[in-house]
Design a protein around this motif. Sequence first.
Motif, mmCIF file in Angstrom:
data_model
loop_
_atom_site.group_PDB
_atom_site.id
_atom_site.type_symbol
_atom_site.label_atom_id
_atom_site.label_comp_id
_atom_site.label_asym_id
_atom_site.label_seq_id
_atom_site.Cartn_x
_atom_site.Cartn_y
_atom_site.Cartn_z
ATOM 1 N N GLN A 255 0.830 -1.206 0.000
ATOM 2 C CA GLN A 255 0.000 0.000 0.000
ATOM 3 C C GLN A 255 0.866 1.258 0.000
ATOM 4 O OE1 GLN A 255 -2.920 -0.060 3.218
ATOM 5 N NE2 GLN A 255 -3.384 -2.207 2.782
ATOM 6 N N ASN A 256 2.089 1.122 0.511
ATOM 7 C CA ASN A 256 3.015 2.250 0.568
ATOM 8 C C ASN A 256 3.999 2.251 -0.609
ATOM 9 O OD1 ASN A 256 2.905 3.934 3.327
ATOM 10 N ND2 ASN A 256 2.252 1.827 3.728
ATOM 11 N N GLY A 257 3.729 1.416 -1.598
ATOM 12 C CA GLY A 257 4.536 1.430 -2.815
ATOM 13 C C GLY A 257 5.738 0.506 -2.828
ATOM 14 N N TYR A 258 5.837 -0.375 -1.839
ATOM 15 C CA TYR A 258 6.966 -1.314 -1.781
ATOM 16 C C TYR A 258 6.461 -2.723 -2.109
ATOM 17 C CZ TYR A 258 8.963 2.583 0.845
ATOM 18 O OH TYR A 258 9.385 3.828 1.239
ATOM 19 N N TYR A 259 6.720 -3.168 -3.331
ATOM 20 C CA TYR A 259 6.203 -4.462 -3.767
ATOM 21 C C TYR A 259 7.178 -5.577 -3.379
ATOM 22 C CZ TYR A 259 2.704 -1.656 -5.989
ATOM 23 O OH TYR A 259 1.688 -0.767 -6.195
ATOM 24 N N VAL A 260 7.117 -5.912 -2.106
ATOM 25 C CA VAL A 260 8.066 -6.853 -1.519
ATOM 26 C C VAL A 260 7.409 -8.208 -1.236
ATOM 27 C CG1 VAL A 260 9.295 -4.942 -0.419
ATOM 28 C CG2 VAL A 260 7.514 -6.165 0.849
ATOM 29 N N ASN A 261 8.258 -9.168 -0.969
ATOM 30 C CA ASN A 261 7.817 -10.478 -0.485
ATOM 31 C C ASN A 261 8.281 -10.613 0.960
ATOM 32 O OD1 ASN A 261 6.630 -11.546 -2.946
ATOM 33 N ND2 ASN A 261 8.718 -11.573 -3.744
ATOM 34 N N VAL A 262 7.404 -11.094 1.813
ATOM 35 C CA VAL A 262 7.702 -11.201 3.241
ATOM 36 C C VAL A 262 7.723 -12.659 3.680
ATOM 37 C CG1 VAL A 262 6.984 -10.548 5.566
ATOM 38 C CG2 VAL A 262 6.605 -8.968 3.656
ATOM 39 N N LYS A 263 8.777 -13.022 4.369
ATOM 40 C CA LYS A 263 8.915 -14.380 4.892
ATOM 41 C C LYS A 263 9.371 -14.306 6.350
ATOM 42 C CE LYS A 263 9.538 -18.882 5.085
ATOM 43 N NZ LYS A 263 8.375 -19.815 5.111
ATOM 44 N N ILE A 264 8.631 -14.963 7.246
ATOM 45 C CA ILE A 264 8.994 -14.983 8.665
ATOM 46 C C ILE A 264 9.328 -16.413 9.068
ATOM 47 C CG2 ILE A 264 8.198 -14.575 11.024
ATOM 48 C CD1 ILE A 264 6.423 -12.356 9.946
ATOM 49 N N PHE A 265 10.483 -16.569 9.688
ATOM 50 C CA PHE A 265 10.951 -17.885 10.114
ATOM 51 C C PHE A 265 10.641 -18.132 11.586
ATOM 52 C CE2 PHE A 265 13.616 -16.627 6.555
ATOM 53 C CZ PHE A 265 13.628 -17.777 5.766
ATOM 54 N N ARG A 266 10.366 -19.388 11.899
ATOM 55 C CA ARG A 266 10.130 -19.763 13.284
ATOM 56 C C ARG A 266 11.405 -20.312 13.935
ATOM 57 N NH1 ARG A 266 5.235 -20.272 15.552
ATOM 58 N NH2 ARG A 266 4.177 -20.513 13.546
ATOM 59 N N LYS A 267 12.342 -20.745 13.096
ATOM 60 C CA LYS A 267 13.599 -21.304 13.603
ATOM 61 C C LYS A 267 14.729 -20.311 13.359
ATOM 62 C CE LYS A 267 12.254 -26.137 12.927
ATOM 63 N NZ LYS A 267 12.584 -27.423 12.260
ATOM 64 N N LEU A 268 15.475 -20.009 14.403
ATOM 65 C CA LEU A 268 16.550 -19.021 14.306
ATOM 66 C C LEU A 268 17.619 -19.389 13.276
ATOM 67 C CD1 LEU A 268 17.778 -16.387 15.277
ATOM 68 C CD2 LEU A 268 18.849 -17.635 17.167
ATOM 69 N N PRO A 269 18.097 -20.641 13.230
ATOM 70 C CA PRO A 269 19.128 -20.983 12.227
ATOM 71 C C PRO A 269 18.688 -20.688 10.796
ATOM 72 C CG PRO A 269 18.987 -22.706 13.894
ATOM 73 C CD PRO A 269 17.831 -21.786 14.127
ATOM 74 N N ASP A 270 17.406 -20.909 10.509
ATOM 75 C CA ASP A 270 16.905 -20.627 9.159
ATOM 76 C C ASP A 270 16.977 -19.128 8.868
ATOM 77 O OD1 ASP A 270 16.352 -23.296 8.824
ATOM 78 O OD2 ASP A 270 14.235 -23.112 9.369
ATOM 79 N N TYR A 271 16.660 -18.334 9.863
ATOM 80 C CA TYR A 271 16.714 -16.880 9.715
ATOM 81 C C TYR A 271 18.155 -16.413 9.529
ATOM 82 C CZ TYR A 271 16.113 -11.910 10.962
ATOM 83 O OH TYR A 271 16.107 -10.531 10.975
#
Length: 204
Positions: free
Chosen positions: A144-160
Amino acid sequence: MEKKKKIRKGDFGYITSQKKKRTLYTILAFIAPLSVFFTGLIIKGNRNTVFTVVAVVACLPACKFAVGMIMMYIQKPMSEKDYQQIEKHKNGLPLGYELVISAYEKQTFVDSMAVCGNTVVGYTSREKSDIPFTEKHIQSILRQNGYYVNVKIFRKLPDYLNRLESMWENRDSLEKDIRFTPDEKYPDLTRNELILHTIYAISL
């Protein structure tokens, strides 16, 4: 003597800092109306006076502070051990900590978020977090603010942590061909930093 750094939204320690600050603000906000109330009680000898009316009206802003304080007290700060691990892997990526993402339906605690180009990643240590909802909410706000991004949230710290390393190594390709015009309100912020700034705006 070195001046103590002010803890801002997105900094590690924000939750603890806000608990103290909002408690102080709430106490100070209630002092005036309570003083008026008890002054009227002492002078008139009962509560049915204009002093009570004034005190009740003056309590409204104080109650707002109290709600903010309570909302912050129900949040648990992120683990310092996790913070130290993330710091070792963030390299030069703009990154925020201890974000309580707020939506009408629910709130989600995200320990950390990082941005590079059109890639936004996060990590939450809270097992009950509704990750798909939070990803969709953040992505919707950013688009909505003009940033056409993809968002991914990890549950495991090593993956992040692995994703942070990958983003840093591939930052040139992730940011390639992205056009950016600095914001007049925040001319010193990069596009990545502005995206984080927008996320901060929907956080407690």
